[in-house]
Motif scaffolding. Structure first.
Motif, PDB file in Angstrom:
ATOM      1  N   SER A 162      -3.294   2.774  -2.240  1.00  0.00           N
ATOM      2  CA  SER A 162      -2.678   3.462  -3.148  1.00  0.00           C
ATOM      3  C   SER A 162      -3.152   5.089  -3.364  1.00  0.00           C
ATOM      4  O   SER A 162      -2.251   6.129  -3.480  1.00  0.00           O
ATOM      5  N   PRO A 163      -4.405   5.443  -3.306  1.00  0.00           N
ATOM      6  CA  PRO A 163      -4.775   6.807  -3.261  1.00  0.00           C
ATOM      7  C   PRO A 163      -4.333   7.411  -2.015  1.00  0.00           C
ATOM      8  O   PRO A 163      -3.902   8.882  -2.088  1.00  0.00           O
ATOM      9  N   VAL A 164      -4.043   6.872  -0.683  1.00  0.00           N
ATOM     10  CA  VAL A 164      -3.772   7.456   0.428  1.00  0.00           C
ATOM     11  C   VAL A 164      -2.329   7.582   0.291  1.00  0.00           C
ATOM     12  O   VAL A 164      -1.474   8.755   0.645  1.00  0.00           O
ATOM     13  N   ALA A 165      -1.412   6.828  -0.349  1.00  0.00           N
ATOM     14  CA  ALA A 165       0.092   6.834  -0.893  1.00  0.00           C
ATOM     15  C   ALA A 165       0.032   8.126  -1.754  1.00  0.00           C
ATOM     16  O   ALA A 165       1.172   8.872  -1.597  1.00  0.00           O
ATOM     17  N   ALA A 166      -0.690   8.166  -2.710  1.00  0.00           N
ATOM     18  CA  ALA A 166      -0.729   9.165  -3.709  1.00  0.00           C
ATOM     19  C   ALA A 166      -0.916  10.605  -2.993  1.00  0.00           C
ATOM     20  O   ALA A 166      -0.249  11.751  -3.115  1.00  0.00           O
ATOM     21  N   TRP A 167      -2.066  10.579  -1.997  1.00  0.00           N
ATOM     22  CA  TRP A 167      -2.129  11.773  -1.345  1.00  0.00           C
ATOM     23  C   TRP A 167      -1.206  12.190  -0.447  1.00  0.00           C
ATOM     24  O   TRP A 167      -0.891  13.483  -0.280  1.00  0.00           O
ATOM     25  N   ALA A 168      -0.251  11.266   0.284  1.00  0.00           N
ATOM     26  CA  ALA A 168       0.714  11.649   1.212  1.00  0.00           C
ATOM     27  C   ALA A 168       1.833  12.291   0.145  1.00  0.00           C
ATOM     28  O   ALA A 168       2.746  12.828   0.831  1.00  0.00           O
ATOM     29  N   LEU A 169       2.029  11.979  -1.090  1.00  0.00           N
ATOM     30  CA  LEU A 169       3.395  12.608  -1.812  1.00  0.00           C
ATOM     31  C   LEU A 169       3.210  14.175  -2.057  1.00  0.00           C
ATOM     32  O   LEU A 169       3.923  14.704  -2.137  1.00  0.00           O
ATOM     33  N   MET A 188       8.156   6.082  -2.534  1.00  0.00           N
ATOM     34  CA  MET A 188       8.362   4.792  -3.065  1.00  0.00           C
ATOM     35  C   MET A 188       7.235   3.753  -2.522  1.00  0.00           C
ATOM     36  O   MET A 188       7.060   2.942  -3.576  1.00  0.00           O
ATOM     37  N   LEU A 189       6.533   4.277  -1.876  1.00  0.00           N
ATOM     38  CA  LEU A 189       5.297   3.213  -1.397  1.00  0.00           C
ATOM     39  C   LEU A 189       4.243   3.204  -2.386  1.00  0.00           C
ATOM     40  O   LEU A 189       3.807   2.177  -2.572  1.00  0.00           O
ATOM     41  N   LEU A 190       3.928   4.177  -3.062  1.00  0.00           N
ATOM     42  CA  LEU A 190       3.102   4.333  -4.134  1.00  0.00           C
ATOM     43  C   LEU A 190       3.456   3.322  -5.276  1.00  0.00           C
ATOM     44  O   LEU A 190       2.682   2.431  -5.875  1.00  0.00           O
ATOM     45  N   ALA A 191       4.605   3.545  -5.468  1.00  0.00           N
ATOM     46  CA  ALA A 191       5.346   2.750  -6.615  1.00  0.00           C
ATOM     47  C   ALA A 191       5.126   1.353  -6.363  1.00  0.00           C
ATOM     48  O   ALA A 191       4.866   0.358  -7.071  1.00  0.00           O
ATOM     49  N   LEU A 226       5.688   3.460 -12.777  1.00  0.00           N
ATOM     50  CA  LEU A 226       6.765   4.129 -13.331  1.00  0.00           C
ATOM     51  C   LEU A 226       6.675   5.589 -13.117  1.00  0.00           C
ATOM     52  O   LEU A 226       7.743   6.333 -12.537  1.00  0.00           O
ATOM     53  N   TRP A 227       5.692   6.019 -13.300  1.00  0.00           N
ATOM     54  CA  TRP A 227       5.319   7.520 -13.317  1.00  0.00           C
ATOM     55  C   TRP A 227       5.360   8.058 -11.842  1.00  0.00           C
ATOM     56  O   TRP A 227       6.024   9.198 -11.691  1.00  0.00           O
ATOM     57  N   ALA A 228       5.030   7.272 -10.988  1.00  0.00           N
ATOM     58  CA  ALA A 228       5.034   7.720  -9.455  1.00  0.00           C
ATOM     59  C   ALA A 228       6.495   7.690  -8.995  1.00  0.00           C
ATOM     60  O   ALA A 228       6.954   8.560  -8.265  1.00  0.00           O
ATOM     61  N   ALA A 229       7.418   6.767  -9.461  1.00  0.00           N
ATOM     62  CA  ALA A 229       8.836   6.742  -9.156  1.00  0.00           C
ATOM     63  C   ALA A 229       9.566   7.641  -9.782  1.00  0.00           C
ATOM     64  O   ALA A 229      10.496   8.278  -8.899  1.00  0.00           O
ATOM     65  N   ILE A 230       9.418   8.104 -10.964  1.00  0.00           N
ATOM     66  CA  ILE A 230       9.994   9.265 -11.568  1.00  0.00           C
ATOM     67  C   ILE A 230       9.704  10.394 -11.084  1.00  0.00           C
ATOM     68  O   ILE A 230      10.466  11.442 -11.052  1.00  0.00           O
ATOM     69  N   SER A 231       8.415  10.810 -10.641  1.00  0.00           N
ATOM     70  CA  SER A 231       7.827  12.202 -10.197  1.00  0.00           C
ATOM     71  C   SER A 231       8.184  12.340  -8.713  1.00  0.00           C
ATOM     72  O   SER A 231       8.466  13.490  -8.534  1.00  0.00           O
ATOM     73  N   GLU A 232       8.644  11.407  -8.194  1.00  0.00           N
ATOM     74  CA  GLU A 232       9.124  11.256  -6.756  1.00  0.00           C
ATOM     75  C   GLU A 232      10.656  11.802  -6.581  1.00  0.00           C
ATOM     76  O   GLU A 232      11.012  12.616  -5.815  1.00  0.00           O
ATOM     77  N   LYS A 233      11.425  11.048  -7.349  1.00  0.00           N
ATOM     78  CA  LYS A 233      12.894  11.199  -7.275  1.00  0.00           C
ATOM     79  C   LYS A 233      13.569  11.654  -8.525  1.00  0.00           C
ATOM     80  O   LYS A 233      14.681  11.620  -8.654  1.00  0.00           O
ATOM     81  N   GLY A 234      12.950  11.763  -9.565  1.00  0.00           N
ATOM     82  CA  GLY A 234      13.542  12.214 -10.889  1.00  0.00           C
ATOM     83  C   GLY A 234      13.905  10.942 -11.590  1.00  0.00           C
ATOM     84  O   GLY A 234      13.958   9.879 -11.353  1.00  0.00           O
ATOM     85  N   TRP A 235      14.414  11.182 -12.972  1.00  0.00           N
ATOM     86  CA  TRP A 235      14.800  10.208 -13.807  1.00  0.00           C
ATOM     87  C   TRP A 235      15.674   9.330 -13.366  1.00  0.00           C
ATOM     88  O   TRP A 235      15.656   7.928 -13.512  1.00  0.00           O
ATOM     89  N   SER A 236      16.940   9.840 -12.845  1.00  0.00           N
ATOM     90  CA  SER A 236      18.235   9.004 -12.568  1.00  0.00           C
ATOM     91  C   SER A 236      17.732   8.147 -11.428  1.00  0.00           C
ATOM     92  O   SER A 236      17.970   7.081 -11.550  1.00  0.00           O
ATOM     93  N   PHE A 237      17.470   8.508 -10.147  1.00  0.00           N
ATOM     94  CA  PHE A 237      17.212   7.932  -9.107  1.00  0.00           C
ATOM     95  C   PHE A 237      15.705   7.091  -9.020  1.00  0.00           C
ATOM     96  O   PHE A 237      15.775   5.800  -8.544  1.00  0.00           O
ATOM     97  N   GLY A 238      14.833   7.625  -9.837  1.00  0.00           N
ATOM     98  CA  GLY A 238      13.589   7.029 -10.004  1.00  0.00           C
ATOM     99  C   GLY A 238      13.534   5.651 -10.655  1.00  0.00           C
ATOM    100  O   GLY A 238      12.685   4.757 -10.338  1.00  0.00           O
ATOM    101  N   LEU A 239      14.241   5.767 -11.772  1.00  0.00           N
ATOM    102  CA  LEU A 239      14.326   4.372 -12.416  1.00  0.00           C
ATOM    103  C   LEU A 239      15.078   3.280 -11.528  1.00  0.00           C
ATOM    104  O   LEU A 239      14.559   2.155 -11.656  1.00  0.00           O
ATOM    105  N   VAL A 240      15.889   3.785 -10.974  1.00  0.00           N
ATOM    106  CA  VAL A 240      16.779   2.686 -10.156  1.00  0.00           C
ATOM    107  C   VAL A 240      15.830   2.059  -9.073  1.00  0.00           C
ATOM    108  O   VAL A 240      15.648   0.918  -8.791  1.00  0.00           O
ATOM    109  N   ASP A 241      15.188   3.076  -8.412  1.00  0.00           N
ATOM    110  CA  ASP A 241      13.973   2.707  -7.352  1.00  0.00           C
ATOM    111  C   ASP A 241      12.986   1.955  -7.903  1.00  0.00           C
ATOM    112  O   ASP A 241      12.649   0.749  -7.344  1.00  0.00           O
ATOM    113  N   TRP A 242      12.690   2.387  -8.989  1.00  0.00           N
ATOM    114  CA  TRP A 242      11.552   1.753  -9.838  1.00  0.00           C
ATOM    115  C   TRP A 242      12.018   0.282  -9.885  1.00  0.00           C
ATOM    116  O   TRP A 242      11.179  -0.917  -9.834  1.00  0.00           O
TER     117      TRP A 242
END
Length: 108
Positions: A100-107, A1-4, A51-67
């Motif tokens: 943000s690139p560092v956070a993306a790389w950490a994913l 969620m850091l990247l988002a 939004l893409w970062a949140a959904i790719s990390e947690k899926g649609w259901s939890f990703g939208l809530v976290d976003w």
């Protein structure tokens, strides 16, 4: 969620700078029409990326809530910083854009 979170904060700062009042307050001059359009476009693109970062990390259901939670947290942070520490708000946006690139790389 850091990247988002980082991307949301940058997006809201860009959308904030697209407004002439805030742009003049933070940077000392009114933005040109081209700069306003660029800031709006980059702000919306960064929100889409978050939004893409949140959904790719947690899926649609939890990703939208976290976003949604990340949206509220980043907007609240910016709203609370603008009246009292406007330069810190800009500095944090720059640092989060750099981190943000560092956070993306950490994913991965």
């Amino acid at each position: 969620m850091l990247l988002a979170l980082l991307l949301c904060y940058c997006a809201f700062t860009a959308l904030c700078l697209a407004m002439p009042r805030h742009h003049e307050e933070l940077l000392g001059h009114k933005p040109s029409a081209r700069r306003r359009q660029g800031l709006k476009l980059s702000g919306w693109l960064l929100l889409g990326l978050s939004l893409w970062a949140a959904i790719s990390e947690k899926g649609w259901s939890f990703g939208l809530v976290d976003w949604c939670a990340v949206l509220m947290l980043s907007a609240l942070t910016l709203v609370l910083l603008l009246p009292y520490r406007p330069r810190l708000a800009l500095t944090m946006a720059g640092l989060s854009l750099l981190a943000s690139p560092v956070a993306a790389w950490a994913l991965n």
